[in-house]
Scaffold this motif. Structure first.
Motif, mmCIF file in Angstrom:
data_model
loop_
_atom_site.group_PDB
_atom_site.id
_atom_site.type_symbol
_atom_site.label_atom_id
_atom_site.label_comp_id
_atom_site.label_asym_id
_atom_site.label_seq_id
_atom_site.Cartn_x
_atom_site.Cartn_y
_atom_site.Cartn_z
ATOM 1 N N LEU A 247 0.823 -1.212 0.000
ATOM 2 C CA LEU A 247 0.000 0.000 0.000
ATOM 3 C C LEU A 247 0.855 1.259 0.000
ATOM 4 C CD1 LEU A 247 -3.111 -0.746 2.246
ATOM 5 C CD2 LEU A 247 -3.005 -0.418 -0.230
ATOM 6 N N LYS A 248 1.957 1.178 0.780
ATOM 7 C CA LYS A 248 2.870 2.339 0.813
ATOM 8 C C LYS A 248 3.349 2.638 -0.604
ATOM 9 C CE LYS A 248 5.134 0.994 4.723
ATOM 10 N NZ LYS A 248 6.344 0.466 5.265
ATOM 11 N N ILE A 249 3.717 1.567 -1.322
ATOM 12 C CA ILE A 249 4.245 1.764 -2.684
ATOM 13 C C ILE A 249 3.149 2.259 -3.624
ATOM 14 C CG2 ILE A 249 5.209 0.575 -4.710
ATOM 15 C CD1 ILE A 249 6.765 -1.216 -2.758
ATOM 16 N N ILE A 250 2.009 1.532 -3.631
ATOM 17 C CA ILE A 250 0.943 1.910 -4.586
ATOM 18 C C ILE A 250 0.483 3.347 -4.365
ATOM 19 C CG2 ILE A 250 -1.488 1.471 -5.225
ATOM 20 C CD1 ILE A 250 -0.981 -1.470 -5.066
ATOM 21 N N ASN A 251 0.411 3.769 -3.105
ATOM 22 C CA ASN A 251 -0.089 5.123 -2.836
ATOM 23 C C ASN A 251 0.971 6.212 -3.008
ATOM 24 O OD1 ASN A 251 -2.653 4.198 -2.348
ATOM 25 N ND2 ASN A 251 -2.246 3.799 -0.179
ATOM 26 N N ILE A 311 6.239 -2.731 -8.375
ATOM 27 C CA ILE A 311 6.305 -2.991 -6.929
ATOM 28 C C ILE A 311 7.541 -3.844 -6.630
ATOM 29 C CG2 ILE A 311 5.140 -4.149 -4.984
ATOM 30 C CD1 ILE A 311 2.455 -3.295 -6.299
ATOM 31 N N ALA A 312 7.787 -4.868 -7.462
ATOM 32 C CA ALA A 312 8.952 -5.743 -7.277
ATOM 33 C C ALA A 312 10.245 -4.918 -7.351
ATOM 34 C CB ALA A 312 8.954 -6.829 -8.345
ATOM 35 N N THR A 318 14.930 -8.980 -7.872
ATOM 36 C CA THR A 318 15.535 -9.081 -9.211
ATOM 37 C C THR A 318 15.110 -10.354 -9.940
ATOM 38 O OG1 THR A 318 17.437 -10.106 -8.167
ATOM 39 C CG2 THR A 318 17.599 -7.736 -8.662
ATOM 40 N N ARG A 319 14.393 -11.221 -9.238
ATOM 41 C CA ARG A 319 13.994 -12.502 -9.850
ATOM 42 C C ARG A 319 12.473 -12.640 -9.710
ATOM 43 N NH1 ARG A 319 13.399 -17.771 -7.851
ATOM 44 N NH2 ARG A 319 14.077 -19.414 -9.291
ATOM 45 N N HIS A 396 14.214 -14.085 -1.931
ATOM 46 C CA HIS A 396 14.547 -12.791 -2.543
ATOM 47 C C HIS A 396 13.776 -12.600 -3.851
ATOM 48 C CE1 HIS A 396 17.081 -15.761 -4.479
ATOM 49 N NE2 HIS A 396 17.171 -14.953 -5.514
ATOM 50 N N SER A 397 13.033 -13.629 -4.255
ATOM 51 C CA SER A 397 12.253 -13.533 -5.494
ATOM 52 C C SER A 397 10.928 -12.821 -5.237
ATOM 53 C CB SER A 397 11.941 -14.924 -6.039
ATOM 54 O OG SER A 397 13.139 -15.585 -6.324
#
Ligand SMILES: O=C(O)c1ccccc1NCC(=O)[C@H](O)[C@H](O)COP(=O)(O)O
Length: 605
Positions: A247-251, A311-312, A318-319, A396-397
């Motif tokens: 949510l932090k990222i999307i907003n 988002i990734a 990176t994978r 980490h994927s």
């Protein structure tokens, strides 16, 4: 909510009103009214009214012949009868092909049984205040009386409604309330409306009600009783990391800017909203297609993969791992991984690899590694298990899920990324009809991502009917079906509590549909909740019905739909519409990928 402004006459006043998002305008053809249009009313005035605003002629105990002559002269779409007209009088007008509104003046003594004889002969009723005049009294009646109205005909609420009634109007609820009819409450002088006041009224009445979030996910990841994150302990850290960040990222402003740029310049948004004339004629209503088939890669799936890849990236992954059934989500994932230069591993059932050779080749061409799942039935379910195993081993994927399924936060994250569909529909309909809300939004449901996107901005708009269409394959009771909501039960699949199909031992059953994208034994938890609460109506469509609908669209509109979208189109055949309904069908994808099936199943192709 439809709005009708009644009692117009003055040309320049009408011109100004035409700039507003009105649904109906009314002209009084009753000579004793102060708003009577007059004997020499200029027919050019009604001709300048745009087609999407319907012209209503108001009459009081007038002869049918005269009504029909004037209807022709002034190109009236609707006749509103305000006198003592009988059901037969209404029927006579209706039989001529013009819509009929019958007005009734209400007070506490009104006998609602009177209306029974009018249902068939009228398209809408108009409930006005009992007065000595036949209408336009400026007086209000007690709307509580309408609790007694249990009839099937939708109605306009009328009688003295003014700018001070906005809150009361919004609070008033009745399942058959169709619109508001206003008149003297907005007048400067008889038949001249205060345009600024009308505009203010329209804006306030239509202002989106504060969302009550009845259908949104809660902070624990549930839609009602459905959803959650039922995952092995070993996955917990991965899922928690995503839940804490999505949510932090999307907003964030940066995401919104990057996402919009990609949607506009790479995906090809906004996609058109096409009014399809021939299909509209076939179903006697107004049908619009939301053209997700025109996106890059040919389906709505890319809206989600573009968002998740961002988002990734922001999370430093990176994978990318993904699962795919027919290969569409695999292709959409491989596409964005190529764009961002990220490693892409797609798990796919060995049987599906065999059946979907072109998509496998596409993924490989885009640089993805396609890994066969050789356990179980070697289909989507088994591919998902392999992808989850990989994620546990490689935290980490980033696991890029293709639908509104899986543990929280995936259903909510994917829904938000697909919600661009209904955001655009609202904007496009406002431009086209003056009203962001259609009467119906129809979409097919497998896992449910295109439907979630098409429904999202309408979830709390209860006047918009949401219709979800499942694939019933060879028939709901054939054992060869994917109609989860229709025949399924509550259970757990891919990390969430939802509806799914299972056998007597509780084992998830292998779904079947001619359409690979609908061939899923569960459904997203949002949809399970919409079905349980009745917010969405769930219909089911067989393989054959979908094939027939694909042919109809191809040959009447020149658009070959994906088999998934053909299910949504086929549902039109099961529904009945009113002439002025606005019906949006989400055309989730194009049919190129299904040509082999179409060639096999349809004679003479
Ligand atoms: O408006 C009139 O003068 C009139 C006269 C005779 C029959 C009907 C008439 N008006 C019909 C309407 O549609 C009015 O909008 C409706 O009666 C409500 O009017 P108001 O109370 O002024 O809001």
């Amino acid at each position: 909510m439809k709005i009708k402004v009644c009692g117009l006459r003055d040309k320049s006043n009408i011109k100004e009103l035409m700039a507003l998002p009105l649904d109906y305008v009314g002209f009084i053809f009753y000579s004793k009214s102060a708003r009577y249009v007059g004997d020499d009313f200029d027919a050019e005035i009604t001709k300048m009214i745009p087609l999407h605003i319907r012209k209503v002629g108001v009459f009081v105990n007038e002869a049918a012949e005269k009504i029909l002559t004037l209807a022709k002269k002034y190109q009236l779409d609707v006749i509103q009868l305000h006198g003592d007209e009988s059901p037969e009088d209404c029927q006579q007008i209706k039989d001529s092909g013009i819509e009929v509104f019958k007005a009734f003046q209400l007070n506490e003594d009104f006998q609602f049984e009177r209306l029974e004889a009018y249902h068939k002969a009228c398209d809408y009723f108009l409930f006005d205040t009992k007065s000595d005049s036949y209408g336009g009294s400026g007086e209000k009646f007690n709307w509580e009386i309408l609790k007694k109205y249990k009839g099937e005909t939708p109605f306009f609420l009328s009688g003295g409604i003014g700018i001070d009634d906005v809150e009361a109007v919004k609070a008033f609820q009745h399942s058959k309330l169709f619109g508001l009819d206003v008149n003297s409450g907005f007048e400067r002088s008889p038949a001249v409306k205060n345009v600024v006041l009308v505009e203010e009224f329209l804006k306030s009445v239509r202002k989106k009600k504060m969302s009550n979030n009845k259908y949104a996910v809660n902070e624990r990841g549930y839609y009602g009783q459905f959803g959650g994150a039922y995952i092995p302990e070993l996955l917990r850290a991965n899922v928690d990391e995503l839940r804490e960040n999505y949510l932090k990222i999307i907003n964030s402003e940066k995401f919104q800017k990057d996402y919009k740029r990609l949607l506009d310049t790479y995906v090809g948004r906004p996609t058109p909203l096409t009014k399809v004339a021939n299909l509209s004629k076939r179903f006697g209503t107004n049908i619009y297609l939301k053209r997700e088939d025109l996106t890059h890669t040919g389906a709505h799936k890319i809206n989600n993969t573009v968002g998740q890849i961002l988002i990734a990236k922001y999370m430093g992954k990176t994978r990318i791992i993904a699962e795919t059934g027919a290969g569409q989500h695999g292709v959409a994932t491989a596409t964005v991984c190529a764009l961002f230069g990220l490693e892409c591993i797609v798990y796919m059932g060995a049987l599906d690899i065999e059946r979907q050779a072109p998509n496998v080749a596409r993924m490989k061409m885009l640089g993805a590694k396609v890994v066969p799942a050789i356990s179980g039935n070697q289909t989507l379910k088994d591919a998902t298990n392999e992808a989850i195993r990989d994620w546990i081993a490689n935290p980490h994927s980033f696991y890029l899920i293709g639908s509104v399924v899986g543990p929280h936060p995936y259903p909510d994250m994917v829904t938000r990324l697909q919600s661009i569909i209904s955001k655009e529909i609202r904007e496009q309909l406002t431009k086209e009809t003056g009203n962001p809300n259609p009467n119906y939004v129809i979409a097919c449901v497998g896992g449910g991502s295109n439907a979630a996107g098409a429904f999202y901005h309408y979830l709390d708009e209860e006047d918009v009917k949401l219709v979800a269409v499942e694939a019933s394959g060879l028939g709901v009771n054939s054992g060869e079906t994917a109609a989860t909501i229709t025949i399924g039960d509550i259970g757990f699949i891919h990390g969430s509590k939802t509806m799914l199909m299972h056998d007597e031992d509780g084992q998830i059953t292998e779904p079947y549909s001619i359409s690979a994208g609908l061939d899923y034994p569960g459904v997203g938890p949002l949809h399970a909740h919409l079905a349980e609460t009745g917010r969405a109506q769930f219909l089911s469509v067989t393989d054959q019905e979908a094939l027939d609908a694909a042919m109809v669209l191809a040959q009447s509109e020149g658009i070959i739909p994906a088999l998934e979208s053909a299910h949504a189109l086929a549902a039109l055949e099961q529904m009945t519409f009113r002439k002025d309904d606005v019906v949006v069908v989400n055309l989730s994808g194009r049919g190129d990928k299904d040509m082999e099936t179409y060639m096999k199943e349809i004679n003479n192709l």
